[in-house]
Design an enzyme around this catalytic site. Structure first.
Site, PDB file in Angstrom:
ATOM      1  N   HIS A   1       0.802  -1.232   0.000  1.00  0.00           N
ATOM      2  CA  HIS A   1       0.000   0.000   0.000  1.00  0.00           C
ATOM      3  C   HIS A   1       0.830   1.276   0.000  1.00  0.00           C
ATOM      4  O   HIS A   1       0.451   2.276  -0.579  1.00  0.00           O
ATOM      5  CB  HIS A   1      -1.013   0.007   1.167  1.00  0.00           C
ATOM      6  CG  HIS A   1      -0.408   0.286   2.510  1.00  0.00           C
ATOM      7  ND1 HIS A   1       0.241  -0.672   3.252  1.00  0.00           N
ATOM      8  CD2 HIS A   1      -0.354   1.424   3.245  1.00  0.00           C
ATOM      9  CE1 HIS A   1       0.657  -0.138   4.400  1.00  0.00           C
ATOM     10  NE2 HIS A   1       0.312   1.144   4.413  1.00  0.00           N
TER      11      HIS A   1
ATOM     12  N   LYS B   1       5.353   5.644  -1.390  1.00  0.00           N
ATOM     13  CA  LYS B   1       6.131   6.442  -0.434  1.00  0.00           C
ATOM     14  C   LYS B   1       7.615   6.440  -0.753  1.00  0.00           C
ATOM     15  O   LYS B   1       8.366   7.248  -0.220  1.00  0.00           O
ATOM     16  CB  LYS B   1       5.933   5.883   0.976  1.00  0.00           C
ATOM     17  CG  LYS B   1       5.056   6.757   1.824  1.00  0.00           C
ATOM     18  CD  LYS B   1       5.171   6.390   3.268  1.00  0.00           C
ATOM     19  CE  LYS B   1       4.106   7.166   4.034  1.00  0.00           C
ATOM     20  NZ  LYS B   1       3.906   6.627   5.357  1.00  0.00           N
TER      21      LYS B   1
ATOM     22  N   HIS C   1       1.365  10.046  -2.404  1.00  0.00           N
ATOM     23  CA  HIS C   1       1.870   8.671  -2.400  1.00  0.00           C
ATOM     24  C   HIS C   1       0.806   7.598  -2.693  1.00  0.00           C
ATOM     25  O   HIS C   1       1.115   6.628  -3.390  1.00  0.00           O
ATOM     26  CB  HIS C   1       2.691   8.362  -1.130  1.00  0.00           C
ATOM     27  CG  HIS C   1       1.901   7.980   0.071  1.00  0.00           C
ATOM     28  ND1 HIS C   1       1.454   8.903   0.980  1.00  0.00           N
ATOM     29  CD2 HIS C   1       1.468   6.772   0.530  1.00  0.00           C
ATOM     30  CE1 HIS C   1       0.787   8.282   1.935  1.00  0.00           C
ATOM     31  NE2 HIS C   1       0.780   6.981   1.689  1.00  0.00           N
TER      32      HIS C   1
ATOM     33  N   HIS D   1      -5.962   3.571   0.495  1.00  0.00           N
ATOM     34  CA  HIS D   1      -5.773   3.296   1.926  1.00  0.00           C
ATOM     35  C   HIS D   1      -5.899   4.525   2.822  1.00  0.00           C
ATOM     36  O   HIS D   1      -6.056   4.392   4.022  1.00  0.00           O
ATOM     37  CB  HIS D   1      -4.465   2.535   2.179  1.00  0.00           C
ATOM     38  CG  HIS D   1      -3.205   3.335   1.997  1.00  0.00           C
ATOM     39  ND1 HIS D   1      -2.573   3.452   0.782  1.00  0.00           N
ATOM     40  CD2 HIS D   1      -2.462   4.035   2.873  1.00  0.00           C
ATOM     41  CE1 HIS D   1      -1.482   4.193   0.932  1.00  0.00           C
ATOM     42  NE2 HIS D   1      -1.389   4.562   2.193  1.00  0.00           N
ATOM     43  N   HIS D   2      -5.807   5.725   2.258  1.00  0.00           N
ATOM     44  CA  HIS D   2      -6.006   6.933   3.086  1.00  0.00           C
ATOM     45  C   HIS D   2      -7.379   7.580   2.865  1.00  0.00           C
ATOM     46  O   HIS D   2      -7.622   8.684   3.337  1.00  0.00           O
ATOM     47  CB  HIS D   2      -4.909   7.961   2.817  1.00  0.00           C
ATOM     48  CG  HIS D   2      -3.600   7.596   3.458  1.00  0.00           C
ATOM     49  ND1 HIS D   2      -3.442   7.491   4.817  1.00  0.00           N
ATOM     50  CD2 HIS D   2      -2.392   7.292   2.913  1.00  0.00           C
ATOM     51  CE1 HIS D   2      -2.188   7.141   5.094  1.00  0.00           C
ATOM     52  NE2 HIS D   2      -1.531   7.006   3.951  1.00  0.00           N
TER      53      HIS D   2
END
Ligand SMILES: [Fe+2]
Ligand SMILES: [Fe+2]
Length: 413
Positions: free
Chosen positions: A267, A271, A296, A320-321
Site C-alpha cells: 500500500h 512512499k 503517495h 488506503h487513506h
C-alpha cells in the site's frame, strides 16, 4: 474520478490471469526509480542497455537470464552507505529467488576495474562479470539522461580500464557505432515503449508465477518500503498481518484475503518517492511537504496498475487513506466508493500508524489506540472492520502488532 474499488469489485468476479516474473519486477523496479536522486525509468533502460552489451560480448544464456533481473533490481538496497546498500540489495535479490549470479552482481555493483571501488576493492576479472555489465549499463543511462548519449559514450571510453572492463566498453562502442545501442533508451522514448521492450527480452517469458511466488515478491517489496525510514520499519508487513486477520474475521473468501494481504503489503510503495527529510521530520509539515505526502497513494496505484493482474490490488491499495465520509485523500472518496477490502486496509493502516513511533510522538499502546479507533468508526472508518480488529487483537494480543522501534529500543537498553 476513475474506477474505485467498489465499482471494480462488481466487474472483477472470477478474474483470473496468469502473471510473469518480469511483469511484476519491471513494474516494481519503476518504484525503486522513484526514490530520491534516482532517474525515472533508469532500471528499465539499464536493462535494455546491459542486455544488448551482454549479447554483443557473447554471454551465456544462464548469465543473461541472471543479468536481466540484476539490471532491473540493482538499486533495490535503499541504504545510504554504499557497502550496506550493495549487501542489502544482494540479500533482497536472493530472497526473491533470482539466484546467486544476480545477487553477486548487485553486491559488486560499485566495484571498479582498477580496484578503486566498493565494497571489496576487487580488481579486473575478479569482479563478477554481471556486475561489470551492470556498471557499464548504469553509467550509460545516467550520463545519457543527465547529459547526452554522446557524452555517455565519450566518458565510457575515457574510463575504460579504470572504472570499466575494456572488453565490455568495446562491445558498447561497437553497438553505438552500428546504431543498435540506444533503441528505446532515449529521453524521448515513452515509458510504455521502453517497458514493452524490456518485457520482450524476458528470458523466462513463458514461466508463470504461482501464488506463493507472487506473495514472496510482495513481501520483499514491503520490506524495501519499510526500510526506507526507521519509523516505518515493519509498517507494511505489520499492516498486512492485521489486514489479513481482519479479513479472515469478517469471513472473506480465501482469494479475497490473499488480495487484501498483497494490497496491504504494497500500500505504501508510492512512499518511496517521498524524501526522508519529510518522512522523518520532527516538526509540522509545510503545505508543500504535505502535498508531496498526499501524492503517495496515487503513485502506489500507478505503479501497481502496470501489472495487469494487479489492477484491483492497485485500486484497493491506492485508497488506503480514503475515509468513508469523504475526508480522506487523495480522491476524497465516499463510503459507496470503498469496497470492504479497501476499508479493511484503511483500518489496519490507522492502527499500525498509531502503534508505531513517529518523529513527533512515541507509538501508542493498544489501550490508548482503542478509544481513538472507536471514535473514528463508523463515520470515517468501517465499524465492522474496527470490531473485527478488536476481536483479532483480543483473540491473540501476543502476536499483534507492537511498535518495532520501541521493541528495538527496549532490546538495546
Ligand atoms: Fe500511506
Ligand atoms: Fe501506511
Amino acid at each position: 474520478m476513475g474506477q474505485t474499488s467498489a465499482s471494480f469489485r462488481q466487474e472483477a468476479q472470477g478474474l483470473d490471469e496468469s502473471i510473469s516474473l518480469s511483469e511484476v519486477i519491471s513494474a516494481l523496479s519503476f518504484a525503486i526509480d522513484l526514490t530520491e536522486g534516482a532517474v525515472h525509468g533508469h532500471a528499465l533502460r539499464s536493462c535494455l542497455l546491459g542486455m544488448r552489451i551482454a549479447e554483443e560480448a557473447g554471454l551465456s544464456s544462464e548469465e543473461t537470464t541472471s543479468l536481466y533481473y540484476a539490471l532491473l533490481l540493482k538499486d533495490i538496497g535503499n541504504e545510504e552507505m554504499i557497502g550496506l546498500r550493495c549487501d542489502r540489495g544482494a540479500s533482497i535479490v536472493s530472497k526473491l529467488g533470482m539466484g546467486p549470479l544476480a545477487a553477486e552482481a548487485v553486491r559488486s555493483l560499485e566495484e571498479h576495474w582498477d580496484g578503486s571501488g566498493y565494497p571489496k576493492r576487487a580488481r579486473g576479472k575478479r569482479i563478477p562479470l554481471l556486475a561489470r555489465v551492470c556498471a557499464v549499463a548504469q553509467h550509460l543511462d545516467v550520463f545519457s539522461m543527465g547529459r547526452s548519449p554522446s557524452v555517455a559514450i565519450e566518458t565510457l571510453e575515457q574510463w575504460s580500464g579504470t572504472w570499466f572492463d575494456p572488453e565490455l566498453v568495446r562491445a558498447a562502442l561497437s553497438l553505438d557505432r552500428r546504431g543498435a545501442l540506444w533503441t528505446y533508451c532515449r529521453a524521448s522514448d515513452s515509458h510504455e515503449m521502453t517497458r514493452a521492450a524490456v518485457l520482450d527480452l524476458d528470458p523466462r517469458k513463458r514461466q508463470r508465477l504461482d501464488d506463493r511466488q507472487i506473495d514472496r515478491i510482495c513481501e520483499a517489496f514491503a520490506d524495501v518500503v519499510d526500510s526506507k525510514s526507521h519509523f516505518t520499519f515493519r509498517h507494511s508487513v505489520g499492516v498486512a498481518e492485521l489486514a489479513r486477520g481482519i479479513a479472515k474475521n469478517l469471513g472473506l473468501r480465501s482469494d479475497r484475503v490473499r488480495l487484501v494481504r498483497r494490497a496491504a503489503l504494497l500500500h505504501d510503495i508510492g512512499k518511496l518517492s517521498v524524501a526522508n527529510t519529510i518522512l522523518d521530520k520532527k516538526t509540522r509539515l509545510t503545505d508543500a511537504e504535505w502535498k508531496v505526502v498526499e501524492r503517495h497513494p496515487g503513485l502506489t496505484r500507478r505503479i501497481l496498475e502496470q501489472i495487469g493482474p494487479f489492477r484491483e490490488i492497485a485500486i484497493v491499495a491506492g485508497e488506503h487513506h480514503e475515509k468513508l465520509d469523504g475526508s480522506g485523500y487523495p480522491k476524497h472518496l465516499m463510503a459507496a466508493d470503498l469496497s470492504i477490502e479497501a476499508r479493511i486496509i484503511a483500518v489496519a493502516d490507522v492502527y499500525g500508524a498509531l502503534s508505531e513511533d513517529r518523529p513527533y510522538r512515541a507509538g501508542l499502546r493498544y489501550e490508548e489506540i482503542l478509544p481513538i479507533m472507536r471514535a473514528l468508526a463508523p463515520r470515517k472508518l468501517d465499524g465492522d472492520c474496527v470490531n473485527a480488529l478488536i476481536t483479532l487483537i483480543g483473540d491473540d494480543r501476543g502476536v499483534v502488532y507492537e511498535s518495532p522501534v520501541r521493541e528495538m529500543a527496549g532490546a538495546c537498553a
